[in-house]
Design an enzyme around this catalytic site. Structure first.
Site, PDB file in Angstrom:
ATOM      1  N   GLU A 189       5.025  -3.623  -3.556  1.00 66.01           N
ATOM      2  CA  GLU A 189       4.414  -2.445  -2.958  1.00 66.01           C
ATOM      3  C   GLU A 189       5.024  -2.117  -1.594  1.00 66.01           C
ATOM      4  O   GLU A 189       5.129  -2.979  -0.719  1.00 66.01           O
ATOM      5  CB  GLU A 189       2.897  -2.664  -2.813  1.00 66.01           C
ATOM      6  CG  GLU A 189       2.159  -1.587  -2.046  1.00 66.01           C
ATOM      7  CD  GLU A 189       2.250  -0.233  -2.731  1.00 66.01           C
ATOM      8  OE1 GLU A 189       2.446   0.771  -2.022  1.00 66.01           O
ATOM      9  OE2 GLU A 189       2.126  -0.172  -3.963  1.00 66.01           O
ATOM     10  N   THR A 228       3.411   5.421  -6.129  1.00 64.58           N
ATOM     11  CA  THR A 228       3.533   4.239  -6.987  1.00 64.58           C
ATOM     12  C   THR A 228       3.553   4.618  -8.463  1.00 64.58           C
ATOM     13  O   THR A 228       4.328   4.062  -9.250  1.00 64.58           O
ATOM     14  CB  THR A 228       2.378   3.263  -6.711  1.00 64.58           C
ATOM     15  OG1 THR A 228       2.499   2.753  -5.378  1.00 64.58           O
ATOM     16  CG2 THR A 228       2.395   2.106  -7.693  1.00 64.58           C
ATOM     17  N   HIS A 254       0.457  -2.656   1.572  1.00 63.57           N
ATOM     18  CA  HIS A 254       0.167  -1.223   1.458  1.00 63.57           C
ATOM     19  C   HIS A 254      -0.391  -0.721   2.783  1.00 63.57           C
ATOM     20  O   HIS A 254      -1.144  -1.419   3.451  1.00 63.57           O
ATOM     21  CB  HIS A 254      -0.844  -0.987   0.328  1.00 63.57           C
ATOM     22  CG  HIS A 254      -0.952   0.445  -0.108  1.00 63.57           C
ATOM     23  ND1 HIS A 254      -1.451   1.441   0.701  1.00 63.57           N
ATOM     24  CD2 HIS A 254      -0.622   1.055  -1.276  1.00 63.57           C
ATOM     25  CE1 HIS A 254      -1.425   2.590   0.056  1.00 63.57           C
ATOM     26  NE2 HIS A 254      -0.919   2.387  -1.146  1.00 63.57           N
ATOM     27  N   ASP A 308       8.772  -0.188  -4.760  1.00 65.81           N
ATOM     28  CA  ASP A 308       8.403   1.078  -5.401  1.00 65.81           C
ATOM     29  C   ASP A 308       8.708   2.304  -4.550  1.00 65.81           C
ATOM     30  O   ASP A 308       9.096   3.350  -5.062  1.00 65.81           O
ATOM     31  CB  ASP A 308       6.936   1.061  -5.820  1.00 65.81           C
ATOM     32  CG  ASP A 308       5.973   1.004  -4.644  1.00 65.81           C
ATOM     33  OD1 ASP A 308       6.375   0.539  -3.562  1.00 65.81           O
ATOM     34  OD2 ASP A 308       4.804   1.412  -4.811  1.00 65.81           O
ATOM     35  N   HIS A 309       8.533   2.208  -3.237  1.00 61.96           N
ATOM     36  CA  HIS A 309       8.799   3.346  -2.356  1.00 61.96           C
ATOM     37  C   HIS A 309       8.783   2.866  -0.910  1.00 61.96           C
ATOM     38  O   HIS A 309       8.527   1.697  -0.626  1.00 61.96           O
ATOM     39  CB  HIS A 309       7.777   4.474  -2.564  1.00 61.96           C
ATOM     40  CG  HIS A 309       6.335   4.030  -2.450  1.00 61.96           C
ATOM     41  ND1 HIS A 309       5.764   3.658  -1.258  1.00 61.96           N
ATOM     42  CD2 HIS A 309       5.359   3.890  -3.391  1.00 61.96           C
ATOM     43  CE1 HIS A 309       4.503   3.325  -1.453  1.00 61.96           C
ATOM     44  NE2 HIS A 309       4.236   3.448  -2.750  1.00 61.96           N
TER      45      HIS A 309
END
Length: 708
Positions: free
Chosen positions: A240, A284, A400, A461-462
């Site tokens: 994440e 996500t 996150h 993911d990003h």
């Protein structure tokens, strides 16, 4: 109206990055809230009773302020504006958003509400007195007409600066910059309605051009790697908000992610150092969609939330299912987040282990769900019951935004940065925690013997940080860059995320080919010996010797070994030389032609992917040998019972890890998580065992003997 105009100007200049590049654009933006705002407030004047008229105008002002405020908060998180689809599907992602939203609030936000608060108070204490006069119809109509005139003038000015703005919309910020939040919102609703109508009218002929484009750009697999992992288990670990710059980074002389660094450079790992995330508003869920389906997320929201319940997919779980694979997802958040509980069925996942399958203790969770160390440790009792080969995905959540951690979970031997930005400082601590979680899981894989027959795929993911000036100012020195020299090129560079393929027998290397998340599915399928030529996938094999090295972001930015082309403007946009990071101002004829071709390719790529998904065109096309998903066969509330039932039916032919060891392997898992205890690792929660199924095993402990 003047009060709303003032706070709108404040939001435009201090909260939104609208790229106001010349005095004319500044002049236009001063008009943007006036026309629509006057029209909106004029509605209240049509009420004959003065008290009703005042209340109506106040309510309309409050609603307009809510719209502005919601976009301010959303922009801080996503660097984009709310879409109708996003708002429409809020219920599917709302759980768990509270803490993140609160973390995005700033003291200056009170300025967006102060006028309404003051007006209400002044009305209550009768400082502002209600005018008893009735306006009739002429005066309200005159005010509405004036608002329409201002809006029309605004649109004319916008057209002179940005021709065909609404026809060639590729960036929502342009519509907001030139026409304002209100007009943009109306436009977006109309566009969404039009899209729904187009979807209804779609037919099989629409897919032919897409098939031609995909086949033209198909890249054949590298014979050296094709089938290298055939029959192997696959474990995909979703990191994440994890960015590439974390790999190898030291803070205060300490590695932030020492274990992932070791995997990255392992002799059995192929790691990619020019790999980019390509997510849009779906964040996500977009990353998941690209890895599972080989198509992009949609331009105006989350594909999972907007289309996932009804669309047809040809995704990795179902493709591999026809090769004998069992599939599952492990995620410590609620199953409805991003609509996963519905989408995963349409993707073909056999099992989805959401938060219901894990500890319900409040202290075991943070932010978006179960802490990562607990997710991995508590998943083993389910993982070991899966028939092999399996395709499994782990979605981590601790790293996150806002990157908060309980004090007890922090590594006392790791000291993070001391920048002025708390988010940046927190980011390195949560990334360090995630790294420790992965190490504990890898230790288990080795002890249990799973590592010998498993391909582990690790990816970010990003982006996690770097979306605001305050973050980049604090981050730049940590990365060895002067804050004053940070530019758009650097913004693109921090969109890199890790991508690693680790497997015994795989010859490791650092691969510098340019690629992104859209390229993962064909890469993995080729390694597993699956021919993808008949599938509609918009990426191509990262290991192919003849692949085209072009990375297209969801916003149209293009990255190649030679160029970084910002946005979707081609030669008219901002372009950097990717060899030295310098902005390019002059171009040869050859370069102009290359950039033109790249821009056309990127436009077609995103257009075709959107067309495919928005019109649900895969319902009209089935590749040779592919069996479409029947989502009705899956019941995610009975995962555990179903696995035990299958193991019992297979008897001595069961290939689960539990059957191979002839007992549970949960005792092999060790974690230093303060919250963890052996009972939570070994025991299936009562709520899962109590799920009704005639074949269920009512034991509260993981089986200690194989089913027979």
């Amino acid at each position: 109206m003047l009060c709303f105009w003032a706070k709108y100007m404040f939001a435009s200049y201090f909260n939104f990055k609208l790229g106001l590049s010349d005095p004319y654009q500044h002049f236009i933006i001063w008009f943007t809230p006036l026309g629509s705002g006057i029209i909106l407030l004029s509605i209240g004047l049509y009420f004959s009773k003065p008290i009703i008229s005042y209340i109506a105008m106040l309510v309309l002002d409050i609603l307009n302020t809510i719209l502005l405020f919601a976009n301010v908060i959303y922009y801080r998180q996503f660097n984009d504006f709310l879409t109708f689809k996003t708002v429409q599907n809020t219920g599917k992602v709302s759980q768990g958003l509270g803490k993140s939203t609160v973390a995005l609030l700033q003291p200056s936000d009170i300025l967006l509400w102060i006028d309404i608060i003051v007006i209400i108070i002044l009305l209550v204490i009768h400082v502002i007195k209600i005018d008893p006069r009735k306006y009739g119809l002429k005066r309200p109509f005159a005010v509405t007409s004036f608002g329409v005139f201002i809006l029309t003038l605004n649109m004319m000015l916008a057209e002179t600066s940005r021709p065909r703005l609404l026809r060639n919309t590729f960036d929502r910020s342009y519509v907001v910059k030139y026409l304002g939040i209100d007009t943009y919102s109306v436009y977006d609703i109309a566009k969404s309605a039009q899209s729904n109508q187009i979807k209804k009218n779609a037919n099989a002929d629409d897919i032919n051009k897409i098939l031609a484009f995909v086949r033209k750009n198909y890249t054949s697999p590298n014979p050296k790697y094709f089938g290298k992992a055939k029959g192997k288990n696959v474990i995909v670990i979703h990191l994440e908000s994890f960015q590439q710059f974390l790999i190898g980074l030291k803070v205060n002389g300490q590695e932030v992610t020492p274990f992932l660094n070791s995997i990255y450079h392992n002799k059995n790992t192929i790691s990619f150092d020019n790999f980019y995330h390509q997510v849009g508003l779906g964040r996500t869920s977009d990353a998941e969609n690209m890895l599972e389906t080989g198509t992009f997320g949609i331009s105006d929201g989350s594909l999972f939330s907007s289309l996932g319940s009804e669309n047809t997919f040809q995704a990795a779980p179902q493709i591999l299912r026809q090769k004998g694979y069992t599939s599952a997802v492990f995620h410590g958040n609620t199953g409805t987040f991003w609509n996963r509980n519905e989408v995963y069925k349409n993707l073909g996942y056999n099992y989805f282990f959401d938060s219901n399958y894990f500890s319900q203790n409040k202290e075991d969770k943070i932010g978006y769900g179960l802490k990562d160390k607990l997710l991995f440790s508590q998943s083993i009792k389910y993982l070991e019951q899966m028939q092999q080969p399996f395709y499994v995905k782990y979605l981590t959540v601790t790293n996150h935004i806002p990157f908060n951690m309980d004090e007890q979970d922090k590594d006392k031997n790791f000291t993070t940065t001391d920048t002025p930005n708390t988010t940046i400082n927190n980011y390195f601590e949560t990334a360090h925690y995630l790294d420790q979680s992965i190490k504990e899981f890898f230790d288990y894989l080795k002890k249990s013997g799973l590592d010998k027959n498993t391909m582990v795929v690790i990816y970010g993911d990003h982006y996690g940080v770097g979306s605001s000036d305050s973050e980049t100012s604090a981050l730049a020195p940590v990365l060895g860059i002067k804050s004053s020299q940070w530019n758009e090129y650097d913004n693109v560079q921090i969109q890199k995320v890790p991508f690693m393929i680790h497997m015994p027998g795989l010859k490791g290397k650092i691969d510098s080919t340019y690629g992104g998340e859209i390229d993962v599915l064909p890469t993995l399928l080729h390694l597993l010996g699956v021919n993808t030529k008949d599938y509609i996938q918009f990426g191509n094999d990262l290991l192919s010797a003849h692949r085209r090295q072009v990375v297209v972001f969801r916003n149209g930015t293009i990255v190649t070994p030679d160029y970084v082309i910002i946005g979707n403007k081609g030669i008219k946009g901002t372009i950097y030389d990717n060899h030295n990071g310098e902005k390019m101002t002059t171009f040869t004829d050859k370069q102009r032609q290359q950039i033109k071709e790249l821009a056309n390719y990127a436009k077609q790529l995103l257009h075709d992917s959107d067309l495919l998904n928005n019109r649900n065109l895969l319902r009209f096309y089935t590749p040779n040998g592919f069996i479409p998903v029947d989502p009705g066969q899956f019941n995610y509330s009975l995962n555990y019972q179903k696995m035990l039932q299958i193991s019992k039916e297979l008897s001595n032919k069961s290939t689960s890890l539990f059957s191979q060891h002839k007992s549970s392997t949960t005792n092999l898992y060790n974690t230093d998580a303060v919250e963890s205890n052996r009972d939570e690792i070994d025991t299936v929660p009562d709520n899962i065992l109590e799920s009704k199924d005639k074949e269920s095993d009512n034991s509260t402990k993981v089986q200690k003997e194989p089913a027979n």
